[in-house]
Design a protein around this motif. Structure first.
Motif: not given
Ligand code: FES
Ligand code: FES
Lengths: 781, 156
Positions: B39, B44, B103, B129-130, B133-136, B138-139
């Motif tokens: 990604a 990052e 994932t 998990l900081a 990144l997940c964009r979908c 909201g965690y």
């Protein structure tokens, strides 16, 4: 390990049928049929595609936002070892331009002039991505660099401002006129006004633009791509390649998120050109840097609002100007302007309205579709105005919204009557009454703004609470003939009835494949459903945008299943040797044909035998009308959806750091089709709204993007996202399949203003632009 | 250059590796393991997270040459045939997967967390998990999944 290709023209990693076994129908939360592949790393995303003998494509882009191209010399690049092709605009086989909504204003490859930084100029195909990159550096381009046209206001209003492109500088001006604003001004007891700005937000989907083009024996091309709308891609790709649409076979590959950023073409035509030119498969994968230039962003906005009201907070008039900068090409600007205009004052009843929404061309980064488009920008402004009005009238923010709230039967700014339930005042009450998060526990540093960076131990930290309400149109508006198509086949495989669902609708992560299977189970009473990869061998499904796929493709799958069901009933009657109309009310339940009066008639498998029943149906929503070009009047939307957010924040007022403590949402979804997916949509939409509120902005100066990386363009991490509390209501929209309302976008609208309102509550600052940066809070800018 | 290393228990040799290639590229394009994602390719986003000698790393930041003779475990090496690892199972069950591009990296990172910490608190999960990144999502559902996987692991 060396890989051996099959020699066939099918990639070894390619989209495949996905089995959706199980029992979940509409209203249940069965697991995603593609979930197992995804957690195992076996799902074929568009960047994972691989085929024997493939080349790598790369795209040379303009470093300048505005320049004349004096000359292009590709000879050194072409001579670079390992390079198979270098192409420019002269090699575009057909039409030289593409674009959404028949605008055809975007060059496939720039000719003579570049109008934004990152505009594609040349293509290279080589044996390794690094070879392609190195060859690209050898392309010699002589530019005559021009002063970029970056002033959206001048582009809109100054006739002397130079033209960005041949269409002029104004893409669309959409006025809305209701009542008599001037007369109302004389009667207002309270007047509030504000100027608001929204920065450029990026979709920042994680899966970069990518795909594979495989030349076919018939002179056509097979395209494996990640897109939101294959058929609309095809309408643009085919003329540019100079090929009939039948010669281009498109298959949706795994899509790593979209959020509007895949509405426009990226690498599709380019990869196909290289493949057709070299006669070899060509894969293109953008890296993150290129991705920031490879798709359009959310339009930045400048908005001027003035409201007049009575002392008790009833709004008498709204005088609004919304200016949206679309960058060099049209993309989705027309529709973004339409949304901003029709939803410019949101879900409030205002008797006198003057709105002017403008979309302009500049040499700033190109902008188009992003989740909530047009409505997001306006929502930040109108909700900020509601808070201002509350303060001016001495009301609390919830009350002022309730006093002016629209409801079923009231009119939008366009005069369109809200025909479905809209319990906004009640939703606000619910949002207010949700339990509050506990007070700040400063003993754990991780709870504080700044977190583990230890910027405070609690001193200077203040808590604030804010509300936001967002109204979004669902599906395509303004008279567009919006439809989707589904083909459903029912047959017995291995002794069991199996439904095969085939659509061109793009699964972009939202869970459409899960929902399609649920609908098939509910309508056909079977357990086993197989989802065929989305491709263009079936009719148009429309775009995975405007929160429309549950409604439209859901509706198409539902009607196709119902047609198949009728076929099963007819077959059952034939097998039982009885006239159909004597069998009473029939349904398919639990694998059986069931008559309401006579009970179980037969197992579906026995009725079907060797028969295959296949039906294809189109589903259209209620037609809409355009907006009047002078008054904005019109029944331009087919569905509306509302979300209310309450945000709680802790702000370190000395350093300007914000910690969002909790986000609570109350959303009306009409009908919960799949709670697990739905909650995921609300969470994700809310997160993107948080990003816009306090973090995300493409920083531009002189038309150039200054932060095209995840190092500098920050999206929310798990540390930035607070716990989210959801209240989901089900007030059915009687026109929609199962009564559902699109759900993906509304939370993206309302979370931004709620968070900013909470920061204002904590700090007492005006905060008129998003994202809110630390220097806006500390006053150091 | 030639690079030989062990991945998911199997010895792999990649030939003609260019010095600038990352472990991620070698995994994805040379040894047929595209599960680790690309990604950002600059450390990052965490979508490329793999175990290198038992420690999670961003495969995009590791030069291919650095893995010579070492052991790599990717997302493809977590499940036991058709039997998903409890973390993978929990991600599917809890709705932690939308587009799924984040994932593979998250699954590896969460797998490491619950190996190290028996029942991590929410704050510990967020910290671990900081970098992913997940964009979908909201965690929220990702937190649910890690909590569930950890609880199941503790109970087993
Ligand atoms: S791809 Fe390695 S951290 Fe993003
Ligand atoms: S599920 Fe799409 S990025 Fe996480």
């Amino acid at each position: 390990m060396t890989r051996t290709g099959s020699g066939s023209a099918t990639p070894v990693r390619a989209p495949r049928d996905i089995a959706a076994p199980g029992t979940g129908g509409v209203g249940d939360s069965p697991l995603r049929p593609d979930g197992t592949l995804k957690v195992k790393g076996e799902f074929a995303y568009s960047s994972d595609l691989w085929i024997d003998g493939m080349l790598w494509g790369a795209t040379l882009r303009s470093p300048h936002p505005r320049a004349k191209i004096v000359s292009i010399d590709v000879s050194a690049a072409l001579a670079h070892p390992g390079v198979s092709a270098v192409l420019t605009h002269e090699d575009v086989p057909g039409r030289k331009h593409f674009g959404l909504d028949h605008t055809w204003d975007q060059p496939v490859l720039a000719a003579g002039e570049v109008r934004h930084q990152g505009e594609p100029i040349a293509l290279v195909a080589a044996d390794h991505p690094e070879t392609a990159r190195r060859a690209m550096e050898k392309i010699r381009i002589e530019y005559e660099v021009l002063e970029p046209l970056t002033d959206a206001r001048r582009a809109a209003f100054d006739p002397a401002y130079p033209q960005v492109q041949p269409r002029g500088n104004l893409a669309r001006h959409q006025p809305v006129r209701v009542g008599d604003v001037e007369a109302a001004k004389a009667r207002a007891e309270v007047v509030v006004s504000g100027e608001y700005r929204v920065g450029i937000q990026d979709q920042a989907f994680l899966g970069p633009e990518s795909g594979l083009a495989v030349p076919a024996e018939d002179g056509g091309v097979d395209l494996y791509v990640a897109t939101q709308w294959m058929h609309n891609d095809l309408k643009q790709i085919a003329p540019c390649l100079g090929l009939p649409e039948e010669k281009i076979r498109m298959t949706l590959s795994g899509v790593g998120g979209a959020f509007g950023g895949r509405e426009d073409l990226s690498m599709q035509i380019h990869a196909a050109m290289l493949a057709l030119h070299t006669g070899r498969p060509v894969k293109i994968v953008y890296n993150r840097y290129e991705s920031f230039f490879g798709h359009v962003h959310r339009h930045p906005a400048e908005m001027r609002y003035e409201y007049g009201a009575t002392k008790d907070g009833r709004i008498l008039y709204a005088d609004v100007e919304i200016l949206l900068d679309g960058g060099a090409y049209t993309s989705a600007t027309m529709n973004v302007v339409g949304n901003a205009a029709s939803l410019g004052v949101g879900p409030y009843v205002i008797p006198n309205i003057k709105i002017d929404a403008y979309g302009v061309y500049t040499n700033n980064p190109p902008c188009g579709a992003m989740r909530g488009f047009g409505a997001v920008q306006a929502c930040f402004a109108y909700e900020s105005m509601m808070d201002k009005l509350a303060e001016a009238c001495g009301l609390d923010p919830v009350t002022v919204r309730q006093v002016n709230a629209a409801s079923q039967g009231s009119e939008l700014a366009t005069g369109q009557v809200i025909w479905a339930p809209l319990p906004m005042a009640e939703m606000l009450r619910q949002a207010r009454e949700l339990p509050m998060p506990p007070p700040l526990d400063a003993s754990d540093i991780r709870n504080l703004p700044g977190g583990a960076s230890q910027t405070t131990h609690g001193e200077g930290v203040r808590r604030g609470v804010g509300y936001g309400v967002g109204l979004k149109n669902i599906c395509f508006s303004e008279g567009y003939d919006d439809y989707s198509t589904a083909r459903v086949r029912l047959e017995v495989i291995g002794g069991e009835a199996v439904a095969l669902v085939h659509t061109a609708a793009a699964e972009v992560g939202q869970g459409l494949v899960t929902l399609e299977a649920q609908i098939a189970r509910t309508e056909l009473g079977v357990e086993r459903v197989v989802i065929h990869p989305a491709d263009n061998q079936v009719g148009d499904a429309g775009s995975s945008s405007a929160s429309r796929q549950s409604y439209m493709t859901g509706g198409a799958v539902m009607t196709a299943c119902q047609a198949v069901r009728e076929g099963v009933f007819a077959l059952a009657a034939a097998r039982l040797d009885r006239p159909l109309d004597t069998l009473g009310d029939l349904s398919l339940v639990g694998g059986k044909v069931v008559s309401e009066s006579a009970g179980v008639l037969a197992a579906i498998e026995d009725v079907l035998g060797d028969a295959v029943i296949e039906e294809t149906r189109e589903y259209h929503h209620e037609p809409t009308t355009g907006m009047d070009p002078v008054t904005g009047r019109g029944d331009s939307h087919t569905q509306l959806a509302l979300c209310v957010h309450r945000a709680v924040v802790d702000v370190d007022v000395e350093l300007g750091l914000v910690k969002v403590v909790e986000l609570a949402a109350v959303q009306d979804v009409g009908k919960i089709l799949n709670r697990l997916s739905l909650e995921g949509q609300i969470h994700g939409g809310t997160a993107q709204g948080l990003g816009l509120a306090v973090m995300e902005e493409i920083v531009v100066s002189d038309g150039k993007v200054r932060n095209p990386s995840f190092t500098d363009y920050l999206i929310p991490t798990i540390l930035d996202m607070p716990p989210m509390r959801l209240e989901i209501l089900e007030n059915a929209d009687p026109r929609a399949p199962y009564g559902l309302r699109g759900a993906g976008e509304p939370p993206t609208l309302s979370s931004t203003p709620a968070i900013v309102a909470a920061i204002r509550d904590a700090t007492g600052l005006a905060l008129t632009r998003v994202p809110v940066r630390p220097e806006h809070i500390t006053g150091s800018s | 250059m030639r690079v030989t290393f062990t991945v998911n228990g199997r010895r792999e040799t990649a030939d003609d590796v260019w010095e600038g290639e990352s472990l991620l590229y070698v995994l994805r394009e040379r040894v047929g393991l595209p599960g680790s994602k690309n990604a950002c390719e600059q450390g990052e986003c965490g979508s490329c997270t793999v175990y290198l000698d038992g420690t999670p790393v961003c495969a995009c930041l590791v030069a291919a040459g650095q893995v010579e003779g070492r052991e790599v475990r990717t997302v493809e090496g977590l499940a036991d045939g058709d039997r998903l690892d409890p973390v993978q199972e929990a991600f599917v069950e809890c709705g932690a997967v939308q587009c799924g591009f984040c994932t593979p990296g998250l699954v590896v990172q969460a797998h490491d967390l619950i190996e190290r910490v028996a029942e991590p608190s929410d704050a510990e999960i967020r910290e671990a998990l900081a970098g992913n990144l997940c964009r979908c999502t909201g965690y929220e559902k990702i937190l649910d999944a890690v909590r569930l996987a950890a609880a199941r692991k503790a109970a087993s």
